[in-house]
Design an enzyme around this catalytic site. Structure first.
Site, mmCIF file in Angstrom:
data_model
loop_
_atom_site.group_PDB
_atom_site.id
_atom_site.type_symbol
_atom_site.label_atom_id
_atom_site.label_comp_id
_atom_site.label_asym_id
_atom_site.label_seq_id
_atom_site.Cartn_x
_atom_site.Cartn_y
_atom_site.Cartn_z
ATOM 1 N N ASP A 17 44.449 50.303 44.197
ATOM 2 C CA ASP A 17 42.655 49.678 43.530
ATOM 3 C C ASP A 17 42.906 48.556 43.596
ATOM 4 O O ASP A 17 43.702 47.810 43.873
ATOM 5 C CB ASP A 17 42.582 49.609 42.194
ATOM 6 C CG ASP A 17 42.864 51.199 41.208
ATOM 7 O OD1 ASP A 17 42.496 52.171 41.259
ATOM 8 O OD2 ASP A 17 43.559 51.424 40.142
ATOM 9 N N ASP A 71 37.594 56.351 42.219
ATOM 10 C CA ASP A 71 36.612 55.957 41.197
ATOM 11 C C ASP A 71 35.460 56.295 40.872
ATOM 12 O O ASP A 71 34.782 56.890 40.215
ATOM 13 C CB ASP A 71 36.788 54.458 40.621
ATOM 14 C CG ASP A 71 38.845 54.653 39.834
ATOM 15 O OD1 ASP A 71 39.417 55.639 40.628
ATOM 16 O OD2 ASP A 71 39.667 53.816 40.354
#
Length: 157
Positions: A112, A130
């Protein structure tokens, strides 16, 4: 149908390229300010799902993601034919699912990096996959609502 799959492939490539750039050029935990007090590129890892839930449950994620990918492909070919919005929604979800699945298979964690501060709230760090999943689900909900309205319109006629 091929055009829709090209959307998913493009999203997977963008997702994996951005993650590769973060992993290859940043130390874990390192943060680069893009827009002070709002947007940072932060090298972060996640072994769970959204917001770290079910942390470390890789086998569960492998099984669920495989089922979801197969289900999306099946649904795309059986129920979404002729519905452009639904087809786009499904391939955007597919691209996001595959992007994070690749990380889980090869890294046993998800990379991330998109880190936003909204007012004083530090939103959970996320990635392109995401974002694809979120946008795809929103498009899916819109497509579902529009289809329900079409069906109600047909039944009144």
């Amino acid at each position: 149908m091929i055009m829709y799959y090209l959307i998913a492939i493009a999203l997977v490539i963008i997702d994996q390229l951005t993650k590769w750039l973060v992993v290859s050029r940043m130390e874990l935990g390192e943060s680069i300010s893009v827009i002070d007090n709002f947007f940072y590129i932060t090298s972060h890892r996640n072994t769970g799902a959204a917001w770290g839930i079910l942390e470390g449950q890789m086998l569960l994620f492998y099984i669920i993601t495989t089922i979801v990918i197969i289900g999306i492909i099946y649904f795309l070919h059986t129920h979404a034919k002729g519905d452009k919005l639904l087809s786009v929604a499904l391939v955007v979800i597919l691209g996001g699912a595959i992007g994070n699945f690749i990380d889980r298979i090869f890294r046993q964690e998800v990379v991330d990096f998109a880190n936003f501060y909204i007012f004083d709230y530090n939103f959970p760090i996320f990635n392109v996959a995401d974002s694809s999943l979120t946008i795809g689900v929103i498009l899916f909900l819109i497509a579902t609502i529009l289809e329900e309205k079409r069906q109600k319109g047909k039944s009144k006629s």
